[in-house]
Design an enzyme around this catalytic site. Structure first.
Site, PDB file in Angstrom:
ATOM      1  N   CYS A 110       0.936  -1.242   0.000  1.00 34.88           N
ATOM      2  CA  CYS A 110      -0.039   0.152  -0.108  1.00 34.88           C
ATOM      3  C   CYS A 110       0.856   1.147  -0.031  1.00 34.88           C
ATOM      4  O   CYS A 110       1.503   1.558  -1.021  1.00 34.88           O
ATOM      5  CB  CYS A 110      -1.040  -0.029   1.102  1.00 34.88           C
ATOM      6  SG  CYS A 110      -2.407   0.961   0.914  1.00 34.88           S
ATOM      7  N   HIS A 217      -3.677  -5.236   0.802  1.00 33.59           N
ATOM      8  CA  HIS A 217      -3.097  -5.587   2.181  1.00 33.59           C
ATOM      9  C   HIS A 217      -3.075  -7.227   2.295  1.00 33.59           C
ATOM     10  O   HIS A 217      -3.872  -7.455   3.076  1.00 33.59           O
ATOM     11  CB  HIS A 217      -4.060  -4.693   3.452  1.00 33.59           C
ATOM     12  CG  HIS A 217      -3.661  -3.429   3.381  1.00 33.59           C
ATOM     13  ND1 HIS A 217      -2.817  -2.895   4.131  1.00 33.59           N
ATOM     14  CD2 HIS A 217      -4.375  -2.259   2.661  1.00 33.59           C
ATOM     15  CE1 HIS A 217      -2.716  -1.681   3.937  1.00 33.59           C
ATOM     16  NE2 HIS A 217      -3.698  -1.100   3.147  1.00 33.59           N
ATOM     17  N   GLU A 219      -1.129  -8.476   4.302  1.00 33.70           N
ATOM     18  CA  GLU A 219      -0.852  -8.889   5.494  1.00 33.70           C
ATOM     19  C   GLU A 219      -2.092  -8.981   6.581  1.00 33.70           C
ATOM     20  O   GLU A 219      -1.940  -9.733   7.538  1.00 33.70           O
ATOM     21  CB  GLU A 219      -0.052  -7.966   6.107  1.00 33.70           C
ATOM     22  CG  GLU A 219      -0.685  -6.542   6.787  1.00 33.70           C
ATOM     23  CD  GLU A 219      -1.250  -5.648   5.598  1.00 33.70           C
ATOM     24  OE1 GLU A 219      -0.825  -5.741   4.398  1.00 33.70           O
ATOM     25  OE2 GLU A 219      -1.992  -4.664   5.706  1.00 33.70           O
TER      26      GLU A 219
HETATM   27  N1  LIG Z   1      -2.246   7.146   2.383  1.00 31.83           N
HETATM   28  C1  LIG Z   1      -2.242   6.452   1.227  1.00 31.83           C
HETATM   29  C2  LIG Z   1      -1.556   4.975   1.445  1.00 31.83           C
HETATM   30  C3  LIG Z   1      -3.031   3.913   2.123  1.00 31.83           C
HETATM   31  C4  LIG Z   1      -2.608   2.863   3.080  1.00 31.83           C
HETATM   32  O1  LIG Z   1      -1.414   2.559   3.110  1.00 31.83           O
HETATM   33  N2  LIG Z   1      -3.519   2.423   4.065  1.00 31.83           N
HETATM   34  C5  LIG Z   1      -3.130   1.720   4.857  1.00 31.83           C
HETATM   35  C6  LIG Z   1      -4.199   1.870   6.194  1.00 31.83           C
HETATM   36  C7  LIG Z   1      -3.886   1.400   7.444  1.00 31.83           C
HETATM   37  C8  LIG Z   1      -3.139   0.109   7.595  1.00 31.83           C
HETATM   38  O2  LIG Z   1      -3.786  -0.683   6.863  1.00 31.83           O
HETATM   39  O3  LIG Z   1      -1.827  -0.162   7.732  1.00 31.83           O
HETATM   40  C9  LIG Z   1      -3.338   6.259   0.148  1.00 31.83           C
HETATM   41  O4  LIG Z   1      -4.437   6.851   0.924  1.00 31.83           O
HETATM   42  O5  LIG Z   1      -3.184   5.660  -0.846  1.00 31.83           O
END
Ligand SMILES: N[C@@H](CCC(=O)NCCCC(=O)O)C(=O)O
Length: 249
Positions: A110, A217, A219
């Site tokens: 992400c 995600h 993970e």
């Molecule tokens: N802010 C960026 C990246 C989005 C992101 O990594 N979200 C993760 C959410 C929390 C987590 O599960 O760790 C975007 O908005 O594109």
């Protein structure tokens, strides 16, 4: 038994107390353990210790975060509503480039995937949901299981690494982001796309070590998802191979 050391760069956030904390979400730590690694949290101190960090890790996991990469890193203006993390950028962007150059396995998730693209000169859409003919890639309202539930399908690139690891052409993934690849950096190749054409996975071609970036995600409850298991097994195996080389000197 010793384990490969997998570094996880932290976010730097001001919490309600007014103090700054260096943080990593527990699901990322659990996934590193699941991949067979010993997690090492790396504070967001900028690039001053990069060389020493790289000498001691066998892999790096770049996590997701609610924060965005400061847009000046890819030539765009800051939006009024942006929640940025300059210290994380100052740590991750140079570390990503140095790790790849040093042959250290890298997995970006992400925000971590966005960091790989920006570190090598790519650009980002800042608010995909405002673009015509694009899906809304933000998480749905609801409890955490709803937020991290399957959101859209992806198509894996034929002959790509991910297609090879997973063994299928399509998969369903969760989606919790508003930013994403606009221009893929030179040298990066697409590994998967969403139905609206957004690049959902990519990697730097022609590198010595494993690297992969995915916009979703894996993970999240990785042990229950065959695509996530394939990703973390491959990353873990690459980190183990690096560790074995490192201890042999
Ligand atoms: N802010 C960026 C990246 C989005 C992101 O990594 N979200 C993760 C959410 C929390 C987590 O599960 O760790 C975007 O908005 O594109």
């Amino acid at each position: 038994m010793s384990l490969p050391i997998i570094g996880i760069p932290c976010c730097r956030w001001k919490l309600e107390s007014g103090h700054f904390y260096h943080l990593v979400g527990e699901k990322y730590i659990a996934a590193v353990v699941g991949a067979g690694g010993l997690p090492l949290l790396i504070p967001a101190l900028g690039s001053i210790h990069a060389e020493h960090i790289l000498a001691q890790v066998d892999g790096l996991l770049f996590t997701g975060s609610q924060s965005n990469i400061e847009p000046h890193h890819y030539g765009s203006p800051t939006l009024a509503e942006d929640f940025n993390d300059a210290e994380r950028d100052a740590t991750t962007l140079p570390l990503m480039r140095a790790a790849i150059a040093a042959g250290i396995p890298v997995l970006g998730l992400c925000r971590g995937a966005q960091e790989m693209n920006v570190a090598f000169g790519g650009t980002l859409h800042q608010q995909i949901q405002t673009l015509p003919n694009m899906l809304d890639h933000r998480e749905p309202d609801g409890d955490i299981a709803t937020m991290y539930g399957p959101a859209h399908e992806i198509t894996l690139t034929p002959d790509g690494l991910l297609r090879q690891l997973y063994g299928h052409d399509r998969a369903w993934v969760n989606s919790l982001h508003q930013q994403g690849v606009k221009q893929l950096a030179a040298g990066l190749i697409s590994e998967a796309t969403a139905p609206d054409g957004l690049i959902e996975a990519f990697r730097l071609a022609d590198t010595a070590a494993f690297n992969l970036a995915v916009q979703w995600h894996p993970e999240w409850q990785f042990q229950d998802n065959p695509l996530s298991i394939a990703i973390f097994n491959a990353f873990g195996a690459a980190c183990l191979a690096h560790y074995q080389q490192r201890i042999q000197g």
